[in-house]
Scaffold this motif. Structure first.
Motif, mmCIF file in Angstrom:
data_model
loop_
_atom_site.group_PDB
_atom_site.id
_atom_site.type_symbol
_atom_site.label_atom_id
_atom_site.label_comp_id
_atom_site.label_asym_id
_atom_site.label_seq_id
_atom_site.Cartn_x
_atom_site.Cartn_y
_atom_site.Cartn_z
ATOM 1 N N GLY A 9 -32.797 13.042 -55.657
ATOM 2 C CA GLY A 9 -33.797 13.040 -54.599
ATOM 3 C C GLY A 9 -35.089 13.641 -55.101
ATOM 4 N N PRO A 10 -36.192 13.320 -54.449
ATOM 5 C CA PRO A 10 -37.485 13.845 -54.895
ATOM 6 C C PRO A 10 -37.583 15.353 -54.695
ATOM 7 C CG PRO A 10 -37.714 12.581 -52.847
ATOM 8 C CD PRO A 10 -36.305 12.407 -53.304
ATOM 9 N N SER A 11 -38.580 15.940 -55.307
ATOM 10 C CA SER A 11 -38.822 17.366 -55.151
ATOM 11 C C SER A 11 -39.002 17.683 -53.669
ATOM 12 C CB SER A 11 -40.075 17.734 -55.945
ATOM 13 O OG SER A 11 -40.210 19.110 -55.986
ATOM 14 N N GLY A 12 -38.350 18.747 -53.216
ATOM 15 C CA GLY A 12 -38.460 19.142 -51.816
ATOM 16 C C GLY A 12 -37.488 18.442 -50.888
ATOM 17 N N SER A 13 -36.574 17.631 -51.436
ATOM 18 C CA SER A 13 -35.663 16.855 -50.577
ATOM 19 C C SER A 13 -34.442 17.660 -50.138
ATOM 20 C CB SER A 13 -35.224 15.573 -51.293
ATOM 21 O OG SER A 13 -34.555 15.870 -52.500
ATOM 22 N N GLY A 14 -34.233 18.845 -50.734
ATOM 23 C CA GLY A 14 -33.132 19.698 -50.286
ATOM 24 C C GLY A 14 -32.019 19.884 -51.304
ATOM 25 N N LYS A 15 -32.216 19.429 -52.529
ATOM 26 C CA LYS A 15 -31.167 19.517 -53.555
ATOM 27 C C LYS A 15 -30.794 20.972 -53.850
ATOM 28 C CE LYS A 15 -33.547 17.304 -56.723
ATOM 29 N NZ LYS A 15 -34.811 17.157 -55.946
ATOM 30 N N SER A 16 -31.796 21.803 -54.107
ATOM 31 C CA SER A 16 -31.508 23.216 -54.421
ATOM 32 C C SER A 16 -30.893 23.913 -53.220
ATOM 33 C CB SER A 16 -32.787 23.964 -54.801
ATOM 34 O OG SER A 16 -33.417 23.335 -55.879
ATOM 35 N N THR A 17 -31.371 23.573 -52.041
ATOM 36 C CA THR A 17 -30.814 24.161 -50.823
ATOM 37 C C THR A 17 -29.331 23.836 -50.714
ATOM 38 O OG1 THR A 17 -32.953 24.027 -49.710
ATOM 39 C CG2 THR A 17 -31.005 24.173 -48.295
ATOM 40 N N LEU A 18 -28.978 22.576 -50.952
ATOM 41 C CA LEU A 18 -27.573 22.151 -50.900
ATOM 42 C C LEU A 18 -26.739 22.913 -51.930
ATOM 43 C CD1 LEU A 18 -25.329 20.258 -49.948
ATOM 44 C CD2 LEU A 18 -26.222 18.511 -51.478
ATOM 45 N N ARG A 69 -32.382 25.913 -42.113
ATOM 46 C CA ARG A 69 -33.807 26.056 -41.769
ATOM 47 C C ARG A 69 -34.317 27.313 -42.446
ATOM 48 N NH1 ARG A 69 -35.520 23.312 -37.222
ATOM 49 N NH2 ARG A 69 -33.849 22.233 -36.113
ATOM 50 N N TYR A 70 -35.487 27.227 -43.057
ATOM 51 C CA TYR A 70 -36.113 28.433 -43.591
ATOM 52 C C TYR A 70 -37.073 29.026 -42.570
ATOM 53 C CZ TYR A 70 -34.125 27.046 -48.040
ATOM 54 O OH TYR A 70 -33.256 26.701 -49.042
ATOM 55 N N ASP A 71 -37.542 28.157 -41.646
ATOM 56 C CA ASP A 71 -38.318 28.694 -40.526
ATOM 57 C C ASP A 71 -37.988 27.885 -39.285
ATOM 58 O OD1 ASP A 71 -40.158 26.371 -40.540
ATOM 59 O OD2 ASP A 71 -40.819 27.273 -42.427
ATOM 60 N N PRO A 100 -35.420 20.768 -40.175
ATOM 61 C CA PRO A 100 -34.698 21.614 -41.133
ATOM 62 C C PRO A 100 -34.926 21.152 -42.574
ATOM 63 C CG PRO A 100 -33.167 20.289 -39.803
ATOM 64 C CD PRO A 100 -34.532 20.042 -39.263
ATOM 65 N N ALA A 101 -34.806 22.072 -43.527
ATOM 66 C CA ALA A 101 -34.915 21.714 -44.944
ATOM 67 C C ALA A 101 -33.732 20.846 -45.361
ATOM 68 C CB ALA A 101 -34.956 22.981 -45.791
ATOM 69 N N LEU A 102 -32.590 21.038 -44.670
ATOM 70 C CA LEU A 102 -31.390 20.258 -44.987
ATOM 71 C C LEU A 102 -30.591 20.024 -43.703
ATOM 72 C CD1 LEU A 102 -29.709 19.115 -47.453
ATOM 73 C CD2 LEU A 102 -28.300 21.168 -47.204
HETATM 74 P P1 ADP Z 1 -35.406 20.311 -54.028
HETATM 75 O O1 ADP Z 1 -34.426 21.176 -54.734
HETATM 76 O O2 ADP Z 1 -34.892 18.933 -53.744
HETATM 77 O O3 ADP Z 1 -36.743 20.292 -54.681
HETATM 78 P P2 ADP Z 1 -35.408 22.406 -52.049
HETATM 79 O O4 ADP Z 1 -34.020 22.539 -51.528
HETATM 80 O O5 ADP Z 1 -35.891 23.397 -53.047
HETATM 81 O O6 ADP Z 1 -35.623 20.913 -52.552
HETATM 82 O O7 ADP Z 1 -36.410 22.431 -50.819
HETATM 83 C C1 ADP Z 1 -36.205 21.726 -49.589
HETATM 84 C C2 ADP Z 1 -37.294 22.158 -48.614
HETATM 85 O O8 ADP Z 1 -37.069 23.498 -48.247
HETATM 86 C C3 ADP Z 1 -38.680 22.103 -49.200
HETATM 87 O O9 ADP Z 1 -39.565 21.741 -48.164
HETATM 88 C C4 ADP Z 1 -38.913 23.527 -49.682
HETATM 89 O O10 ADP Z 1 -40.274 23.841 -49.707
HETATM 90 C C5 ADP Z 1 -38.176 24.319 -48.622
HETATM 91 N N1 ADP Z 1 -37.640 25.586 -49.159
HETATM 92 C C6 ADP Z 1 -36.731 25.722 -50.140
HETATM 93 N N2 ADP Z 1 -36.432 27.013 -50.348
HETATM 94 C C7 ADP Z 1 -37.177 27.715 -49.454
HETATM 95 C C8 ADP Z 1 -37.306 29.097 -49.176
HETATM 96 N N3 ADP Z 1 -36.610 30.030 -49.840
HETATM 97 N N4 ADP Z 1 -38.162 29.448 -48.203
HETATM 98 C C9 ADP Z 1 -38.853 28.525 -47.503
HETATM 99 N N5 ADP Z 1 -38.783 27.198 -47.715
HETATM 100 C C10 ADP Z 1 -37.950 26.800 -48.689
#
Ligand code: ADP
Ligand code: ADP
Length: 229
Positions: free
Chosen positions: A38-47, A12-14, A19-21
């Motif tokens: 996955g689409p933009s915002g789906s959690g790939k970078s978070t993972l 969770r970022y907030d 949760p974001a993931l």
């Molecule tokens: P992807 O890589 O699939 O585009 P992200 O993992 O970047 O997805 O993002 C997943 C969700 O978490 C999105 O809603 C994004 O806005 C949010 N998010 C990602 N990083 C942060 C961060 N550092 N602070 C707040 N929200 C974030």
């Protein structure tokens, strides 16, 4: 044996909202080439950031190469990352004032590998990745596809348990993209464990042994669920 184990991981970022993931439980076996789509915002970078130890989960355990990394100190994490994880990025992140050879050797030297051994490994990797002729060149002189090969060689110089590739073809034209696709496929065939994050389903199909598709932080589809062994 798993190179990555995520156990009930949530990020969770907030505190408000979903949760974001996660919650996500996922294992990646040694030798697997996993594409995360996955689409933009789906959690790939978070993972990817959780697996790389660049960020910490809100809940759950992240185990990479047999080590639980989510509670390591920043210092221990940095050491762990340098030794066990290789990363390749969309924009290569090479150092433009170092030669190709020096870029590739750098992570080995940072982990205390001797000059001779680092040079030997760099030579092997340049040979294997077909960039030996550029050994003394500076990255700025190379094509995008060649630069990504250098970046991948650098990522592999410490013989990491895991190669993480974040949109490695995202900045490349079609031909160079195919070149990097073939490189990833070769590495997979050679037994390298890979996690590839990509928007491109064709890249995932071409070089991954398994695809996990994320939607809104959840696994919407896992190709290994159907092809259960
Ligand atoms: P992807 O890589 O699939 O585009 P992200 O993992 O970047 O997805 O993002 C997943 C969700 O978490 C999105 O809603 C994004 O806005 C949010 N998010 C990602 N990083 C942060 C961060 N550092 N602070 C707040 N929200 C974030
Ligand atoms: P990608 O191109 O992989 O989808 P993003 O553009 O979603 O990456 O995110 C790029 C960087 O910005 C990541 O490190 C991510 O964690 C961060 N980020 C994404 N969304 C947010 C957000 N809402 N607030 C703060 N940082 C974010």
């Amino acid at each position: 044996q798993h190179v990555i184990e995520l156990e009930r991981v949530t990020k969770r970022y907030d505190s408000a909202g979903a949760p974001a993931l996660g919650p996500l439980t996922l294992g990646v076996a040694r030798g697997e080439a996993l594409a995360v789509t996955g689409p933009s915002g789906s959690g790939k970078s978070t993972l990817l950031n959780l697996v790389a130890g660049l960020d910490r989960p809100t809940e759950g355990a992240v185990i990479v190469a047999g080590r639980r990394i989510d509670r390591l100190s920043e210092h221990a994490l940095a050491t762990f990352r340098r030794r066990h994880i290789g990363m390749a990025f969309q924009f290569f992140n090479l150092l433009d004032d170092l030669t190709v050879t020096d870029n590739i050797q750098l992570p080995a030297q940072l982990t205390g590998t001797g000059r001779r051994e680092a040079a030997a490994r760099a030579g092997e990797l340049m040979e294997m990745l077909g960039i030996r002729q550029h050994a003394r060149a500076y990255p700025g002189r190379l094509s995008g596809g060649e630069r990504q090969r250098v970046a991948v060689a650098r990522a592999l110089v410490n013989r990491p348990a895991l190669l993480l590739a974040d949109e490695p073809t995202g900045a490349l034209d079609t031909a160079s993209g195919h070149d990097v696709r073939d490189l990833l496929l070769d590495l997979h065939r050679a037994g390298q464990t890979i996690v590839l994050v990509t928007h491109d389903p064709a890249l995932a199909t071409a070089c991954a042994s398994r695809t996990v598709h994320l939607v809104d932080g959840h696994v919407a589809r896992d190709s290994s669920a159907r092809a259960a062994r």
